[in-house]
Design a protein around this motif. Structure first.
Motif, PDB file in Angstrom:
ATOM      1  N   ASP B 160      10.847   4.771  -2.211  1.00  0.00           N
ATOM      2  CA  ASP B 160      10.083   5.845  -1.585  1.00  0.00           C
ATOM      3  C   ASP B 160       8.794   6.030  -2.385  1.00  0.00           C
ATOM      4  N   GLU B 161       7.682   5.583  -1.836  1.00  0.00           N
ATOM      5  CA  GLU B 161       6.371   5.696  -2.486  1.00  0.00           C
ATOM      6  C   GLU B 161       6.405   5.191  -3.932  1.00  0.00           C
ATOM      7  N   PRO B 162       6.736   3.899  -4.125  1.00  0.00           N
ATOM      8  CA  PRO B 162       6.911   3.427  -5.505  1.00  0.00           C
ATOM      9  C   PRO B 162       5.610   3.360  -6.308  1.00  0.00           C
ATOM     10  N   THR B 163       4.452   3.332  -5.649  1.00  0.00           N
ATOM     11  CA  THR B 163       3.202   3.185  -6.409  1.00  0.00           C
ATOM     12  C   THR B 163       2.326   4.421  -6.344  1.00  0.00           C
ATOM     13  N   ALA B 191       8.953   2.562   1.786  1.00  0.00           N
ATOM     14  CA  ALA B 191       8.167   3.598   2.430  1.00  0.00           C
ATOM     15  C   ALA B 191       6.952   3.827   1.554  1.00  0.00           C
ATOM     16  N   SER B 192       5.761   3.564   2.105  1.00  0.00           N
ATOM     17  CA  SER B 192       4.555   3.727   1.296  1.00  0.00           C
ATOM     18  C   SER B 192       3.385   4.094   2.187  1.00  0.00           C
ATOM     19  N   HIS B 193       2.509   4.934   1.656  1.00  0.00           N
ATOM     20  CA  HIS B 193       1.295   5.261   2.387  1.00  0.00           C
ATOM     21  C   HIS B 193       0.237   4.168   2.223  1.00  0.00           C
ATOM     22  N   ASP B 194       0.470   3.251   1.287  1.00  0.00           N
ATOM     23  CA  ASP B 194      -0.497   2.202   0.979  1.00  0.00           C
ATOM     24  C   ASP B 194      -0.319   1.049   1.975  1.00  0.00           C
ATOM     25  N   ALA B 195      -1.199   1.035   2.987  1.00  0.00           N
ATOM     26  CA  ALA B 195      -1.068   0.025   4.051  1.00  0.00           C
ATOM     27  C   ALA B 195      -1.216  -1.390   3.492  1.00  0.00           C
ATOM     28  N   ALA B 196      -2.115  -1.559   2.512  1.00  0.00           N
ATOM     29  CA  ALA B 196      -2.337  -2.893   1.951  1.00  0.00           C
ATOM     30  C   ALA B 196      -1.088  -3.385   1.224  1.00  0.00           C
ATOM     31  N   LEU B 197      -0.427  -2.454   0.519  1.00  0.00           N
ATOM     32  CA  LEU B 197       0.809  -2.812  -0.196  1.00  0.00           C
ATOM     33  C   LEU B 197       1.885  -3.246   0.798  1.00  0.00           C
ATOM     34  N   ARG B 198       2.034  -2.470   1.877  1.00  0.00           N
ATOM     35  CA  ARG B 198       3.022  -2.818   2.906  1.00  0.00           C
ATOM     36  C   ARG B 198       2.726  -4.199   3.469  1.00  0.00           C
ATOM     37  N   GLN B 199       1.420  -4.431   3.725  1.00  0.00           N
ATOM     38  CA  GLN B 199       0.972  -5.699   4.286  1.00  0.00           C
ATOM     39  C   GLN B 199       1.358  -6.861   3.374  1.00  0.00           C
ATOM     40  N   ARG B 200       1.136  -6.688   2.070  1.00  0.00           N
ATOM     41  CA  ARG B 200       1.372  -7.781   1.133  1.00  0.00           C
ATOM     42  C   ARG B 200       2.860  -8.034   0.930  1.00  0.00           C
ATOM     43  N   LEU B 201       3.670  -6.986   0.913  1.00  0.00           N
ATOM     44  CA  LEU B 201       5.071  -7.178   0.541  1.00  0.00           C
ATOM     45  C   LEU B 201       5.981  -7.447   1.739  1.00  0.00           C
ATOM     46  N   ALA B 202       5.703  -6.781   2.852  1.00  0.00           N
ATOM     47  CA  ALA B 202       6.676  -6.788   3.939  1.00  0.00           C
ATOM     48  C   ALA B 202       6.286  -7.758   5.047  1.00  0.00           C
ATOM     49  N   ARG B 203       7.271  -8.483   5.501  1.00  0.00           N
ATOM     50  CA  ARG B 203       7.040  -9.340   6.663  1.00  0.00           C
ATOM     51  C   ARG B 203       7.409  -8.608   7.934  1.00  0.00           C
TER      52      ARG B 203
END
Lengths: 267, 223
Positions: B160-163, B191-203
């Motif tokens: 939950d919002e790790p960064t 779960a993250s508000h960081d769209a770029a982080l989601r993009q990089r980590l999640a398929r």
């Protein structure tokens, strides 16, 4: 030594002292006049009623009236304790938790006292049974009430830490052990301080009563010692049971913290 | 495809699998999805839509209907403590119950060793484990909490919002650690508000909190 009976006039004389309280309240605009009057009237009526009932029960010297009186006493005290709690577990379980452990612990220790120590005959002789039960349950209720308050407040305040521990796979009793320890301490401290200051700050109420009634101070002290041991034992049992019960009710079988079971704070 | 819910399959060829069936979060339609080992599923939702509640429900921290399986074992079949040892919720607001991070760690030797390794990977020093937590910064406490959640090697991580609240360098280290966990076969739900982080980590992404558009129906409901 002889016992001095008080007349109604004596009581009226004593009640004049309340006028001082009223004057203080009036002078400092504390708005307590009404409260003082109500409390005083309540006290007189309640004690008169209790005395009347006890007279009847003592006269019968039978089992069922004794039990009935004990239950009435319990109901009144539980209501009193539960209504003073800041945050309590909703529903009848809250009352059961406030009253159950003190009553059971008080009953067990009172039975122990009248059977094994005093050797009352019959064992339920209301003259021994009821006053001892009343004192023990009253004190155990106060201890258990402190436990319930401390646990509910602590679980609410430390919610995040407790849930962090639960999330790591700890069981509910491990996750709540710090709060539980705090609550048990809080519940035990009053009786500990009562024991350690007994006779120093003031002569305990029961001992005072016996001395006024003409008993030998040494005999009165022995009774006081016995009753304090009984109270300490019963409070310990009640406090522990209340703490376990609180943890069980504030969590569920899936080891979740269930603060939703607490009633909204009355402030 | 279930009409009432959202169905999603990710990496079902890998060994470990988390499958959620009809998880009901208040205000959302029942959710069904599946995440395989080594895969990251990102939750996308506006604030307050229920990301945290979904993660908490998966970890069985709140009562919820529906079923969650990890490798075929349903959460209600095993003790809650065993479930959470496997399915680890890492809160956005880490809390501590001890003076130092080390006091909150399991005493086991191998887990102590792992803690030192993880803490180092997160840009902290082993000495930070023994510092008074009150003297550390929010970001340091946040990373220590993540380390604490990883020492016993849970198979499923619910992050939950790790960064959030971390400086860019620390956030990059956390991201690297998550990537490493994925490589070693963990299941991650993020779960993250960081769209770029989601993009990089999640398929895979799971969009929640938006009502599906009204269905075009050939039949009009009779009044």
């Amino acid at each position: 030594m002889s016992y001095v009976q008080l007349s109604t006039f004596d009581l009226v004389l004593a009640s004049l002292l309340l006028l001082i309280n009223g004057a203080i309240s009036f002078g400092y605009r504390l708005n307590l006049e009404k409260g003082i009057a109500i409390a005083a009237v309540r006290m007189v009526l309640q004690l008169a009623l209790i005395a009347l009932l006890l007279k009847v029960v003592f006269a019968t010297d039978a089992f069922w009236p004794t039990l009935l009186f004990a239950l009435l006493m319990l109901a009144a005290t539980v209501y009193e304790v539960a209504s003073h709690q800041s945050r309590r577990i909703a529903g009848w379980m809250g009352y059961a938790l406030a009253g159950g452990p003190p009553f059971v612990a008080g009953l067990v220790t009172t039975l122990f006292a009248v059977v094994a120590i005093i050797g009352a005959d019959p064992w339920y002789a209301p003259r021994f049974f009821l006053p001892i039960l009343g004192m023990i349950v009253g004190n155990a209720l106060a201890g258990a009430g402190l436990v319930l308050d401390t646990l509910a407040d602590g679980a609410s305040r430390d919610r995040q830490a407790i849930e962090a521990r639960l999330a790591l796979g700890q069981s509910r009793f491990v996750a709540l052990q710090d709060v539980m320890r705090r609550a048990v301490r809080a519940g035990m401290l009053p009786i500990l301080s009562t024991m350690s200051t007994a006779g120093i700050v003031a002569i305990p109420g029961m001992m005072t009563g016996q001395i006024l009634a003409g008993a030998d101070p040494a005999e009165a002290a022995k009774y006081q010692v016995m009753i304090l041991f009984l109270i300490a034992g019963a409070t310990g049992l009640a406090v522990l049971a209340a703490a376990f019960g609180s943890v069980m009710l504030l969590t569920d079988e899936r080891h979740r913290l269930r603060l939703d079971r607490l009633e909204a704070s009355k402030g | 495809m279930l009409a009432s819910g959202v169905q999603l399959d990710v990496g079902s060829r890998t060994r470990a699998i988390l499958r959620a069936e009809h998880i009901k979060i208040e205000g959302l339609s029942p959710l069904s999805f599946q995440v395989g080992g080594g895969e990251c599923l990102a939750l996308e939702a506006p604030s307050g839509a229920g990301k945290t509640r979904l993660l908490r429900a998966l970890a069985d921290l709140d009562p919820s209907t529906g079923r969650v399986f990890v490798d075929g074992a349903e959460r209600s079949e095993m003790p809650a403590t065993a479930w959470r040892a496997m399915v680890r919720y890492v809160s956005a607001e880490p809390a501590w119950w001890t003076g130092t991070a080390r006091d909150a760690l399991p005493a086991k030797k191998d887990q102590q060793t792992r803690a030192v390794r993880i803490v180092s990977a997160l840009g902290l020093t082993p000495a930070d484990l023994d510092k008074d937590l009150a003297t550390l910064s929010t970001g340091q406490r946040h990373r220590l909490a993540l380390a604490r959640s990883l020492v016993d090697d849970p198979r499923v991580l619910l992050l939950d919002e790790p960064t959030t609240g971390l400086d860019p360098a620390s956030a990059a280290l956390v991201e690297e650690l998550i990537r490493y966990r994925l490589l070693s076969g963990s299941i991650v739900i993020l779960a993250s508000h960081d769209a770029a982080l989601r993009q990089r980590l999640a398929r895979a992404r799971l969009q929640i909190g938006k009502r599906p558009p009204p269905q075009q129906s050939a039949f009009r409901a009779q009044p």
